[in-house]
Design an enzyme around this catalytic site. Structure first.
Site, short mmCIF file in Angstrom:
data_model
loop_
_atom_site.label_atom_id
_atom_site.label_comp_id
_atom_site.label_asym_id
_atom_site.label_seq_id
_atom_site.Cartn_x
_atom_site.Cartn_y
_atom_site.Cartn_z
N HIS A 514 60.29 42.77 26.95
CA HIS A 514 60.12 43.64 28.11
C HIS A 514 58.81 44.43 28.08
CE1 HIS A 514 61.81 46.99 25.55
NE2 HIS A 514 60.93 47.68 26.26
N ASP A 569 65.83 39.88 24.51
CA ASP A 569 64.60 40.68 24.67
C ASP A 569 63.72 40.59 23.42
OD1 ASP A 569 62.72 42.47 25.55
OD2 ASP A 569 63.98 44.26 25.27
N SER A 695 59.63 50.80 21.64
CA SER A 695 60.07 49.46 22.04
C SER A 695 59.35 48.37 21.25
CB SER A 695 59.81 49.25 23.53
OG SER A 695 60.65 50.08 24.30
#
Length: 767
Positions: A514, A569, A695
């Site tokens: 992402h 992801d 992330s």
């Protein structure tokens, strides 16, 4: 028989008489320093002297002898603290030294220059250090006229021989009151190198610092431990010339390590216990490598006591460590002489037995002998004769590279070390050091904390550095705690975004899918890596290709009440050029690879399920993630603590996903699939929560002193980081979700697994 009985009676009477004697409690003080007694003024007690920095005690100790007198006698040799001096530097040939003075003390600086026509090699200036050694390298003025370079004349030394052609010899001897360590004779070889080890002259007060010893020991032993065909990357560290010999053991090759501990009264119980702790640390560090040694550990005083027997053919590190831990200094009783010869003789007998059992197998075994002693042998005869027999035993089966199969090290322990006695017991190999003189047991302990994992074997996954001394915890040293962490910068006009990633090899980085958008181009993506040992500056690496998991589709379930769906992801970045592996940049271990198996010390038939059972072994598993945080005018990378909820603890963690903003679905398992690991909440402890900039980072854990990544940070059900300067505490329902690497193995293998072409940065996977 009568003589034997009379000897026993006389020994008993002598011991009884000694037990009643004491030494006088007078004249024991030291001018300018302090002293301590090991056991009052009883027979066998030792007076140990200490002095302020830049001074050393003379004499260093006194012993209360059986006749009730101190040795050396205080009246004849009053103790005082003397200033540390360094060996005479006025020995350089074909050059000059300034300033010229009779003695050189700590912080004195000398400068060197060469006469016309001579090339200057080594340090142009040197400083006398508190350990009695000069800084830098020996200055040499070389005429470049020989096959070998001028070997120089180290401080405090005299050299005989000025011809440097093939087979020419030079010999060395030290000036009065100095002891020669290294090779007293060197031969110019056809390779253009000198045989043996560069000699040094040590005073009795000269010692090696932990940093010096750790670097030298690691560089030498690392050559023995490195296995050919490992994940060590080409160009991953200093050149072979810088490191000296580069010995690589064939996979499955044998390594036998013999360790002998001096338990004599001249060493004492305290130093013996520290030596035991050092061996325990060494065994742990060696277990990081691909080779699994067999150990033979013994203790020696008047006689030899077996601690670990190599004939048991053990490979279980836990058993070896247990046997070492439970052995007591008191096992030798009153037999506390120093019989170094018998220690080497015991090792020789074991080696000879193994050779007789299987000569072909013995031929390919590499042997390492490590001795902890003060070198003050007082019985048993000369150990050098047995050392010679050991060399002949190993060398006899080989015609080439015979010295590569035997390494002999000595660590000097105890209050008074005899360097000249020990020097003949160690290996002398070019650009290597095998004898280490430590100032005290604290330095010895520090040395073994620093060895191996700070070596040049940087391709091994999951290695990291921790620092017990907070004073060392600088930005540079902190970086070595997480050398696999990289920053991924994506530039999109007019702004840019960043994610974290983890280095899996010299060529590949793992992160979250992402982090990228479909229209991102390769030139917009840069990976920032600290791949310089000397600086902490991040280097930008160009991207060759980006691989996003084919099943990742963030908009897949919009119609099902899930605005953003993060299943699968994960993404892999292939770099244009290899990262140069160093202490600053080296890979983390990922499960289901052969590198991870070796790191977990799993051998034989090992499966991916075995890795999962070992890493995710209970319902609540402690783990960590790294997170950037602004600290005033600088950025820090901090380690955060979480508990992965598995088994019966996972359901409630998954259900809290429905509290995320915008989700209207009622089935939490449509939001959080089996591919997610879940952390967060306040049970059993309050977890740290991730922020936006985290992330793509690794969820990892420590096992067997190595780091293993089990997940990739993906998303959370609440934002507890409203600004870059704030991070709120987790509530009972605050949760983070991470892609489990065990559930995306097909994707990882597709892009990372080695194939026939053996492309750069690929890994070996297991099923």
């Amino acid at each position: 028989m009568a003589l034997v009985l009379w000897g026993l009676v006389w020994a008993s009477v002598s011991l009884w008489a000694a037990a009643g004697k004491r030494c006088a409690d007078v004249d024991l003080s030291i001018s300018g320093g302090e002293f301590s007694l090991s056991n009052g003024t009883t027979v066998g007690s030792v007076v140990k002297y200490s002095c302020p920095t830049n001074f050393y005690p003379s004499p260093p100790t006194r012993l209360c002898r059986r006749d009730g007198n101190w040795f050396p006698r205080p009246t004849a040799f009053p103790a005082r603290c003397k200033m540390v001096t360094c060996p005479n530097p006025l020995v350089i040939q074909y050059g000059s030294v300034s300033p010229t003075q009779r003695l050189y003390y700590v912080n004195n600086v000398t400068h060197y220059s060469c006469y016309g026509g001579y090339k200057h090699i080594g340090s142009a200036s040197r400083t006398c250090q508190p350990n009695g050694k000069w800084s830098g390298a020996t200055p040499i003025c070389d005429s470049s006229s020989g096959k070998c370079p001028d070997p120089g004349v180290p401080p405090g030394m005299q050299r005989t021989g000025s011809r440097f052609g093939i087979d020419d010899k030079v010999t060395y001897r030290c000036e009065r009151d100095l002891y020669l360590l290294g090779s007293n004779e060197r031969v110019c070889l056809e390779s253009g190198e000198w045989s043996g080890t560069e000699p040094s002259c040590y005073y009795k007060h000269t010692y090696d610092t932990p940093a010096e010893a750790a670097q030298a020991f690691t560089a030498s032993l690392g050559n023995v431990l490195e296995v050919s065909g490992s994940e060590q990357q080409q160009g991953a560290g200093p050149s072979e010339k810088d490191l000296g010999r580069r010995i690589r053991m064939i996979k499955g090759g044998k390594l036998n390590i013999y360790i002998a501990l001096d338990a004599s009264d001249s060493v004492g119980k305290k130093d013996f216990e520290v030596s035991k702790n050092c061996i325990d640390t060494l065994i742990d560090k060696i277990s990081n490598f691909e080779v699994t040694p067999n150990y033979n550990i013994l203790s020696f005083a008047t006689d030899v006591k077996e601690i670990v027997n190599i004939l048991d053919d053990q490979n279980d590190v836990a058993i070896v460590k247990h046997q070492l831990k439970t052995f007591q200094y008191s096992s030798h009783g009153d037999a506390t002489g120093t019989n170094i010869r018998e220690a080497f003789n015991s090792i020789y007998n074991k080696m000879n037995f193994l050779k007789a059992q299987d000569e072909k197998k013995f031929k390919d075994i590499r042997h390492v002998i490590i001795l902890f002693t003060d070198g003050r042998a007082n019985m048993g005869g000369n150990p050098v004769e047995v050392v010679r027999k050991i060399k002949e035993l190993v060398y006899a089966l080989r015609e080439e590279n015979k010295e590569d199969y035997l390494d002999m090290y000595v660590f000097g322990v105890g209050s008074e070390i005899e360097p000249d006695e020990i020097n003949d017991l160690v290996s002398h190999k070019p650009r290597e050091k095998h004898f280490f003189v430590m100032q005290d047991v604290t330095n010895l302990d520090k040395l073994f904390d620093d060895i191996i994992d700070e070596g040049e074997n940087v391709g091994l996954c999951g290695l990291y550095r921790t620092y017990k001394d907070e004073a060392m915890d600088t930005t540079k040293t902190k970086r070595q705690n997480y050398p696999w962490l990289v920053t991924i910068k994506i530039t999109r006009s007019p702004t840019s975004e960043s994610c974290l990633g983890s280095l899996l090899s010299s060529r590949f980085v793992l992160t979250a899918a992402h982090c990228f958008k479909p229209d991102d181009e390769m030139h917009q993506v840069k990976v920032l890596v600290d791949d310089s040992v000397e600086t902490s500056n991040k280097m930008e690496k160009e991207i060759k290709s980006l691989h996003i998991h084919p099943d990742y589709n963030i908009g897949l379930k919009k119609d099902e009440g899930i605005p953003e769906f993060y299943d699968y992801d994960v993404a892999l970045i292939e770099l244009e050029k290899d990262v140069i592996m160093s202490r600053q940049a080296r890979p983390i271990c990922i499960p289901c690879t052969k590198g991870a198996s070796r790191a977990l010390r799993l051998f034989g038939k090992v499966t991916c399920a075995d890795h999962e059972a070992m890493l995710l072994d209970k319902d609540e598993v402690s783990a960590n993630f790294m997170s950037p945080e602004s600290q005033g005018d600088r950025d820090e990378i901090l380690s955060r603590n979480v508990i992965i909820k598995l088994g019966g603890k996972r359901d409630s963690c998954v259900r809290d996903a429905l509290q995320a903003e915008g989700i209207t679905a009622t089935d939490p398992y449509k939001v959080v699939t089996e591919r997610f690991l879940c952390t967060g909440g306040t049970e059993p402890t309050r977890d740290d929560m991730t922020c936006k900039g985290d992330s793509g980072g690794a969820v990892f854990m420590s096992r067997k002193s190595r780091l293993f990544q089990v997940g990739v940070i993906s998303w959370g059900n609440t934002n507890l980081c409203p600004t870059s300067h704030s991070r709120e505490e987790a509530t009972s329902t605050s949760r983070d979700y991470h892609i489990s690497l065990f559930k995306v193995q097909d994707f990882l293998k597709k892009h990372l697994a080695k194939d026939a072409a053996d492309l750069p940065g690929r890994l070996e996977f297991i099923d």
